[in-house]
Design a protein around this motif. Structure first.
Motif, PDB file in Angstrom:
ATOM      1  N   ASP A  48     -12.914 -18.904  19.803  1.00 50.60           N
ATOM      2  CA  ASP A  48     -12.834 -18.090  21.016  1.00 50.60           C
ATOM      3  C   ASP A  48     -13.867 -18.560  22.039  1.00 50.60           C
ATOM      4  O   ASP A  48     -14.500 -19.603  21.861  1.00 50.60           O
ATOM      5  CB  ASP A  48     -12.968 -16.601  20.691  1.00 50.60           C
ATOM      6  CG  ASP A  48     -14.333 -16.203  20.147  1.00 50.60           C
ATOM      7  OD1 ASP A  48     -15.287 -17.017  20.212  1.00 50.60           O
ATOM      8  OD2 ASP A  48     -14.462 -15.070  19.655  1.00 50.60           O
ATOM      9  N   HIS A  49     -14.058 -17.790  23.097  1.00 56.51           N
ATOM     10  CA  HIS A  49     -14.964 -18.164  24.183  1.00 56.51           C
ATOM     11  C   HIS A  49     -16.398 -18.365  23.715  1.00 56.51           C
ATOM     12  O   HIS A  49     -17.162 -19.092  24.341  1.00 56.51           O
ATOM     13  CB  HIS A  49     -14.920 -17.099  25.287  1.00 56.51           C
ATOM     14  CG  HIS A  49     -15.552 -15.811  24.886  1.00 56.51           C
ATOM     15  ND1 HIS A  49     -14.969 -14.939  23.977  1.00 56.51           N
ATOM     16  CD2 HIS A  49     -16.721 -15.254  25.244  1.00 56.51           C
ATOM     17  CE1 HIS A  49     -15.766 -13.902  23.800  1.00 56.51           C
ATOM     18  NE2 HIS A  49     -16.827 -14.054  24.557  1.00 56.51           N
ATOM     19  N   ALA A  50     -16.783 -17.751  22.595  1.00 59.32           N
ATOM     20  CA  ALA A  50     -18.139 -17.878  22.053  1.00 59.32           C
ATOM     21  C   ALA A  50     -18.201 -18.887  20.906  1.00 59.32           C
ATOM     22  O   ALA A  50     -19.239 -19.043  20.266  1.00 59.32           O
ATOM     23  CB  ALA A  50     -18.649 -16.523  21.581  1.00 59.32           C
ATOM     24  N   GLY A  51     -17.077 -19.537  20.638  1.00 60.39           N
ATOM     25  CA  GLY A  51     -17.035 -20.522  19.565  1.00 60.39           C
ATOM     26  C   GLY A  51     -16.767 -19.929  18.195  1.00 60.39           C
ATOM     27  O   GLY A  51     -16.837 -20.625  17.193  1.00 60.39           O
ATOM     28  N   ASN A  52     -16.454 -18.642  18.139  1.00 63.62           N
ATOM     29  CA  ASN A  52     -16.203 -17.987  16.856  1.00 63.62           C
ATOM     30  C   ASN A  52     -14.763 -18.185  16.399  1.00 63.62           C
ATOM     31  O   ASN A  52     -13.826 -18.052  17.183  1.00 63.62           O
ATOM     32  CB  ASN A  52     -16.495 -16.494  16.949  1.00 63.62           C
ATOM     33  CG  ASN A  52     -17.948 -16.206  17.153  1.00 63.62           C
ATOM     34  OD1 ASN A  52     -18.798 -16.788  16.490  1.00 63.62           O
ATOM     35  ND2 ASN A  52     -18.259 -15.325  18.086  1.00 63.62           N
ATOM     36  N   THR A  53     -14.615 -18.490  15.120  1.00 65.46           N
ATOM     37  CA  THR A  53     -13.299 -18.594  14.504  1.00 65.46           C
ATOM     38  C   THR A  53     -12.949 -17.226  13.910  1.00 65.46           C
ATOM     39  O   THR A  53     -13.819 -16.339  13.807  1.00 65.46           O
ATOM     40  CB  THR A  53     -13.312 -19.635  13.370  1.00 65.46           C
ATOM     41  OG1 THR A  53     -14.214 -19.182  12.351  1.00 65.46           O
ATOM     42  CG2 THR A  53     -13.713 -21.014  13.864  1.00 65.46           C
ATOM     43  N   PRO A  54     -11.710 -17.032  13.475  1.00 66.06           N
ATOM     44  CA  PRO A  54     -11.385 -15.789  12.779  1.00 66.06           C
ATOM     45  C   PRO A  54     -12.300 -15.545  11.564  1.00 66.06           C
ATOM     46  O   PRO A  54     -12.652 -14.403  11.267  1.00 66.06           O
ATOM     47  CB  PRO A  54      -9.928 -15.996  12.364  1.00 66.06           C
ATOM     48  CG  PRO A  54      -9.379 -16.862  13.452  1.00 66.06           C
ATOM     49  CD  PRO A  54     -10.505 -17.823  13.745  1.00 66.06           C
ATOM     50  N   LEU A  55     -12.717 -16.625  10.890  1.00 66.12           N
ATOM     51  CA  LEU A  55     -13.617 -16.473   9.746  1.00 66.12           C
ATOM     52  C   LEU A  55     -14.987 -15.952  10.178  1.00 66.12           C
ATOM     53  O   LEU A  55     -15.574 -15.111   9.488  1.00 66.12           O
ATOM     54  CB  LEU A  55     -13.757 -17.797   8.990  1.00 66.12           C
ATOM     55  CG  LEU A  55     -14.622 -17.760   7.735  1.00 66.12           C
ATOM     56  CD1 LEU A  55     -14.086 -16.745   6.724  1.00 66.12           C
ATOM     57  CD2 LEU A  55     -14.703 -19.146   7.113  1.00 66.12           C
ATOM     58  N   CYS A 111     -17.945 -24.493   7.715  1.00 59.20           N
ATOM     59  CA  CYS A 111     -19.024 -25.250   8.354  1.00 59.20           C
ATOM     60  C   CYS A 111     -18.916 -25.348   9.871  1.00 59.20           C
ATOM     61  O   CYS A 111     -19.809 -25.907  10.505  1.00 59.20           O
ATOM     62  CB  CYS A 111     -19.063 -26.658   7.779  1.00 59.20           C
ATOM     63  SG  CYS A 111     -19.269 -26.680   5.995  1.00 59.20           S
ATOM     64  N   LEU A 112     -17.865 -24.845  10.456  1.00 56.32           N
ATOM     65  CA  LEU A 112     -17.673 -24.966  11.899  1.00 56.32           C
ATOM     66  C   LEU A 112     -18.618 -24.018  12.634  1.00 56.32           C
ATOM     67  O   LEU A 112     -18.532 -22.804  12.480  1.00 56.32           O
ATOM     68  CB  LEU A 112     -16.223 -24.643  12.255  1.00 56.32           C
ATOM     69  CG  LEU A 112     -15.752 -24.962  13.654  1.00 56.32           C
ATOM     70  CD1 LEU A 112     -15.853 -26.457  13.924  1.00 56.32           C
ATOM     71  CD2 LEU A 112     -14.309 -24.515  13.828  1.00 56.32           C
ATOM     72  N   PRO A 113     -19.545 -24.546  13.431  1.00 55.62           N
ATOM     73  CA  PRO A 113     -20.502 -23.673  14.124  1.00 55.62           C
ATOM     74  C   PRO A 113     -19.923 -23.102  15.417  1.00 55.62           C
ATOM     75  O   PRO A 113     -19.057 -23.705  16.043  1.00 55.62           O
ATOM     76  CB  PRO A 113     -21.666 -24.617  14.439  1.00 55.62           C
ATOM     77  CG  PRO A 113     -21.029 -25.949  14.586  1.00 55.62           C
ATOM     78  CD  PRO A 113     -19.858 -25.959  13.632  1.00 55.62           C
ATOM     79  N   ASN A 114     -20.436 -21.924  15.804  1.00 58.93           N
ATOM     80  CA  ASN A 114     -20.060 -21.362  17.099  1.00 58.93           C
ATOM     81  C   ASN A 114     -21.000 -21.955  18.161  1.00 58.93           C
ATOM     82  O   ASN A 114     -21.775 -22.860  17.872  1.00 58.93           O
ATOM     83  CB  ASN A 114     -20.080 -19.827  17.078  1.00 58.93           C
ATOM     84  CG  ASN A 114     -21.459 -19.238  16.855  1.00 58.93           C
ATOM     85  OD1 ASN A 114     -22.472 -19.906  16.941  1.00 58.93           O
ATOM     86  ND2 ASN A 114     -21.478 -17.956  16.530  1.00 58.93           N
ATOM     87  N   ALA A 143     -19.898 -19.446   9.880  1.00 55.31           N
ATOM     88  CA  ALA A 143     -19.411 -18.157   9.397  1.00 55.31           C
ATOM     89  C   ALA A 143     -20.241 -17.609   8.236  1.00 55.31           C
ATOM     90  O   ALA A 143     -20.314 -16.405   8.018  1.00 55.31           O
ATOM     91  CB  ALA A 143     -17.949 -18.274   8.970  1.00 55.31           C
ATOM     92  N   LEU A 144     -20.900 -18.488   7.496  1.00 55.21           N
ATOM     93  CA  LEU A 144     -21.688 -18.058   6.338  1.00 55.21           C
ATOM     94  C   LEU A 144     -23.063 -17.500   6.685  1.00 55.21           C
ATOM     95  O   LEU A 144     -23.707 -16.919   5.832  1.00 55.21           O
ATOM     96  CB  LEU A 144     -21.848 -19.225   5.361  1.00 55.21           C
ATOM     97  CG  LEU A 144     -20.557 -19.712   4.714  1.00 55.21           C
ATOM     98  CD1 LEU A 144     -20.841 -20.901   3.815  1.00 55.21           C
ATOM     99  CD2 LEU A 144     -19.883 -18.602   3.948  1.00 55.21           C
TER     100      LEU A 144
END
Length: 86
Positions: free
Chosen positions: A45-52, A75-78, A84-85
Motif C-alpha cells: 500500500d501507500h506505506a509499503g505494507n503488504t496484507p501480511l 522479508c519484504l520491508p515497508n 511483517a515479523l
C-alpha cells in the motif's frame, strides 16, 4: 470486478486482501483471495505494507499463517524498513 479486487482503496493503494485482517480473523477469505489472485499477496500500500504486515500488526495470527502458506513474503520491508515479523 478484477480491478476492484486489486484496488479497493485507491487513495491508500490497498487491495481486497489488505482489508481481510482489518475485520477480524478470516483465514478462509484470505486463502480464497490469495489462491485466486496471488498477486495481491505481495502488493504494497501507500506505506509499503503488504496484507501480511497488516495481519501481523492487527494480531490476526490465523490469517497471517494462511498468507505465509500462500507465499506472502516475510522479508519484504515497508517504507520504514520494517518487515511483517517486526
Amino acid at each position: 470486478l478484477e480491478t476492484t479486487i486489486y484496488f479497493v482503496d485507491n487513495q491508500k493503494s490497498q487491495n481486497a486482501l489488505h482489508y481481510v485482517p482489518r475485520y477480524g480473523s478470516n483465514p478462509h477469505l484470505a486463502r480464497l483471495l490469495g489462491e485466486r489472485y496471488p498477486r495481491l499477496l505481495r502488493m504494497q500500500d501507500h506505506a509499503g505494507n503488504t496484507p501480511l504486515h497488516i495481519a501481523c500488526s492487527m494480531g490476526q495470527e490465523e490469517t497471517a499463517i494462511e498468507l505465509v502458506k500462500l507465499g506472502a513474503s516475510l522479508c519484504l520491508p515497508n517504507e520504514n524498513g520494517i518487515t511483517a515479523l517486526r
